[in-house]
Enzyme design. Structure first.
Site, PDB file in Angstrom:
ATOM      1  N   LYS A 160      55.812   2.138  14.206  1.00  0.00           N
ATOM      2  CA  LYS A 160      55.827   2.972  15.409  1.00  0.00           C
ATOM      3  C   LYS A 160      54.430   3.083  16.029  1.00  0.00           C
ATOM      4  O   LYS A 160      54.281   3.086  17.248  1.00  0.00           O
ATOM      5  CB  LYS A 160      56.411   4.347  15.079  1.00  0.00           C
ATOM      6  CG  LYS A 160      57.943   4.272  14.915  1.00  0.00           C
ATOM      7  CD  LYS A 160      58.556   5.555  14.390  1.00  0.00           C
ATOM      8  CE  LYS A 160      58.503   5.616  12.906  1.00  0.00           C
ATOM      9  NZ  LYS A 160      59.261   6.720  12.298  1.00  0.00           N
ATOM     10  N   ASP A 192      63.791   0.651  13.253  1.00  0.00           N
ATOM     11  CA  ASP A 192      63.451   1.812  12.431  1.00  0.00           C
ATOM     12  C   ASP A 192      64.491   2.918  12.597  1.00  0.00           C
ATOM     13  O   ASP A 192      64.868   3.569  11.632  1.00  0.00           O
ATOM     14  CB  ASP A 192      62.059   2.339  12.782  1.00  0.00           C
ATOM     15  CG  ASP A 192      61.709   3.570  11.943  1.00  0.00           C
ATOM     16  OD1 ASP A 192      61.610   3.418  10.713  1.00  0.00           O
ATOM     17  OD2 ASP A 192      61.561   4.669  12.506  1.00  0.00           O
ATOM     18  N   ARG A 230      68.885   4.774   5.533  1.00  0.00           N
ATOM     19  CA  ARG A 230      68.169   5.220   4.324  1.00  0.00           C
ATOM     20  C   ARG A 230      68.482   6.675   4.025  1.00  0.00           C
ATOM     21  O   ARG A 230      68.590   7.080   2.872  1.00  0.00           O
ATOM     22  CB  ARG A 230      66.656   5.026   4.525  1.00  0.00           C
ATOM     23  CG  ARG A 230      66.205   3.571   4.489  1.00  0.00           C
ATOM     24  CD  ARG A 230      64.817   3.408   5.068  1.00  0.00           C
ATOM     25  NE  ARG A 230      63.830   4.237   4.392  1.00  0.00           N
ATOM     26  CZ  ARG A 230      62.718   4.700   4.942  1.00  0.00           C
ATOM     27  NH1 ARG A 230      62.414   4.400   6.185  1.00  0.00           N
ATOM     28  NH2 ARG A 230      61.893   5.453   4.257  1.00  0.00           N
ATOM     29  N   SER A 267      57.792   1.975   8.209  1.00  0.00           N
ATOM     30  CA  SER A 267      58.424   2.792   9.240  1.00  0.00           C
ATOM     31  C   SER A 267      57.366   3.479  10.103  1.00  0.00           C
ATOM     32  O   SER A 267      57.399   3.416  11.343  1.00  0.00           O
ATOM     33  CB  SER A 267      59.341   3.831   8.567  1.00  0.00           C
ATOM     34  OG  SER A 267      59.708   4.855   9.452  1.00  0.00           O
ATOM     35  N   HIS A 303      48.029   9.926  13.396  1.00  0.00           N
ATOM     36  CA  HIS A 303      49.380  10.265  12.971  1.00  0.00           C
ATOM     37  C   HIS A 303      49.327  11.145  11.739  1.00  0.00           C
ATOM     38  O   HIS A 303      48.557  10.889  10.821  1.00  0.00           O
ATOM     39  CB  HIS A 303      50.177   8.992  12.649  1.00  0.00           C
ATOM     40  CG  HIS A 303      51.567   9.268  12.171  1.00  0.00           C
ATOM     41  ND1 HIS A 303      52.609   9.515  13.038  1.00  0.00           N
ATOM     42  CD2 HIS A 303      52.077   9.384  10.932  1.00  0.00           C
ATOM     43  CE1 HIS A 303      53.707   9.750  12.337  1.00  0.00           C
ATOM     44  NE2 HIS A 303      53.415   9.673  11.054  1.00  0.00           N
TER      45      HIS A 303
HETATM   46  N1  URA Z   1      58.455   9.287   8.437  1.00  0.00           N
HETATM   47  C1  URA Z   1      58.767   8.133   9.074  1.00  0.00           C
HETATM   48  O1  URA Z   1      58.448   7.964  10.235  1.00  0.00           O
HETATM   49  N2  URA Z   1      59.410   7.185   8.383  1.00  0.00           N
HETATM   50  C2  URA Z   1      59.760   7.317   7.095  1.00  0.00           C
HETATM   51  O2  URA Z   1      60.340   6.419   6.518  1.00  0.00           O
HETATM   52  C3  URA Z   1      59.442   8.527   6.458  1.00  0.00           C
HETATM   53  C4  URA Z   1      58.789   9.488   7.150  1.00  0.00           C
END
Ligand code: URA
Ligand code: CA
Length: 442
Positions: free
Chosen positions: A187, A161, A168, A183, A82
């Site tokens: 994922k 999320d 947010r 977050s 990632h």
């Molecule tokens: N990328 C994400 O997937 N989540 C965040 O909170 C910030 C950047």
């Protein structure tokens, strides 16, 4: 349990229990806890932080909010990679076939995002016929058959999320290290990864502009992975200038093909070898990163990595002749050279500004509903540290809207600084964070 009590506790800087965090995330996902209470909690977290234990609990509560992907039908250790996002970050396009060619299974799920260019899916879709929608069964079967696959993210992965991120975004609570770490990691974990390699970018074109913040985020994510039993390695890498030379969708596909042929830009190749070596070690197919790097280099030189890309493109319905002849890829109608107003050395190429120009030309999205133009973007002819003669080309603008050329050119000229003194290029990799600790490389 009372939401009010939990909010008060976090506001006072106390640690929440696992049950309290589960209660918040479950209630928020189901809609029994309203936005205003969750916003108060997010703000308290921003100001008070979270302990590593709380952060790992938050991550797992978020994973449980939706479906998870079962990759157990794929033999071997599934390593996911990632990137926190950068400009012209072509690494996934290179790494998926490269790592698979070396024997590690790569089951890549990718989003589209709102970046300066499209995501990896958008980029691959500049190859006619390439299909990114797959059933979970097709996905698993393809990885077992040829070693890699890339598909779109299932919509119901980590709903907590999606909801929390949107909240947010409008309550000034995005930039909290534990919230970002949870977050991202939720994922990856919901996506079924056994092990994770993270590319945490730092610099002008990155989410984490400051190097020390990038290390903080890297440590927080490695800590989560370690706590939940998925080995995680994070590299902190430079995003002060774009990675490689191409910034655009088809342009980056062409750049990835060049790299897989062994003729890619030095920085892109070096970063792919570094990230790939950790992926191979975590997958258990190479004993050390050094041995892994040897195999990866061989796969670039002997054509097996490129052959793997062709296999994946063919398996997903894409026209392989576009890989053999990248000149066939979508090409912009107008290509304009941006030339150096003065000679000297390139001091700076602002990644953010170059990314914004690519988006302005149509390479990226402003809203989820936008479509990307595969052909447009920017190709850098020079990188930081390169000598340059007056009038020499610094960059190419690839445009389909000729009326945008003057503004794109002015913005690029403002983003590229040239000075009289020789310049040392920025480090590519600042350091590596693992469960064992941190190694600083720059
Ligand atoms: N990328 C994400 O997937 N989540 C965040 O909170 C910030 C950047
Ligand atoms: Ca690039």
């Amino acid at each position: 349990m009372q939401v009010y009590e939990i909010l008060y506790k976090k506001r006072q800087g106390q640690e929440l229990s696992t049950a309290e965090i589960d209660f918040l995330i479950e209630g928020y996902t189901r809609g029994t806890i309203p936005d205003y209470q969750m916003a108060a909690w997010a703000m308290a977290v921003c100001l008070r932080g979270m302990t590593p234990r709380e952060t790992a609990d938050l991550t797992m509560a978020m994973v449980r909010s939706g479906v998870t992907v079962d990759l157990s039908g794929i033999a071997g250790v599934k390593v996911d990679k990632h990137s926190t996002g950068g400009v012209g970050d072509t690494t996934s396009l290179v790494l998926i076939p490269l790592v698979a060619a070396c024997g590690a299974p790569v089951a890549k799920m990718s989003g589209r995002g709102l970046g300066h260019t499209g995501g990896t899916l958008d980029k691959l879709e500049s190859i006619p016929g390439f299909r990114v929608e797959m059933t979970p069964e097709e996905f698993v079967a393809q990885v077992n058959r040829i070693g890699c696959a890339i598909c779109g993210q299932t919509a119901d992965l980590v709903p907590a999320d999606k909801k929390l991120y949107a909240l947010r975004d409008v309550t000034a609570t995005v930039d909290s290290i534990p919230l970002i770490a949870a977050s991202i990691m939720s994922k990856k974990l919901a996506g079924g990864a056994d092990a994770i390699v993270l590319d945490v970018k730092t610099g002008d074109g990155a989410f984490m502009r400051d190097v020390e913040d990038a290390f903080r985020l890297a440590r927080a994510m490695v800590e989560i992975g370690t706590r939940v039993g998925r080995e995680t390695v994070a590299l902190v890498t430079d995003m002060s200038q774009p990675l490689g030379r191409a910034v655009g969708n088809a342009l980056e596909v062409a750049e990835a093909i060049e790299t897989l042929r062994g003729f890619g830009p030095a920085d892109l190749e070096a970063l792919c070898l570094e990230l790939g070596s950790h992926m191979l070690r975590l997958a258990g197919v190479a004993p050390t990163p050094e041995e892994a790097k040897k195999r990866l280099t061989r796969a670039l030189r002997d054509g097996s990595a490129l052959a793997k890309l062709k296999e994946m493109v063919a398996a997903q319905g894409g026209d392989v002749s576009y890989i053999n002849q990248p000149i066939k890829l979508p090409r912009a109608q107008h290509i304009k050279l941006v030339t150096a107003p003065a000679g000297g050395y390139v001091r700076r190429i602002g990644a953010l500004a170059v990314g914004e120009v690519a988006r302005f030309l149509g390479a990226g999205r402003a809203t989820k509903e936008d479509t990307v133009d595969p052909a447009v973007g920017v190709v850098l002819r020079k990188k930081v540290g390169d000598p340059v003669q007056p009038g020499e080309a610094l960059a190419e603008i690839h445009a389909n809207h000729p009326e945008r050329l003057p503004e794109a050119e002015a913005r690029l000229l403002a983003a590229i600084e040239i000075g009289p003194e020789p310049v040392t290029p920025p480090p590519l990799i600042y350091g590596v964070v693992t469960a064992a600790g941190e190694e600083r490389l720059a």
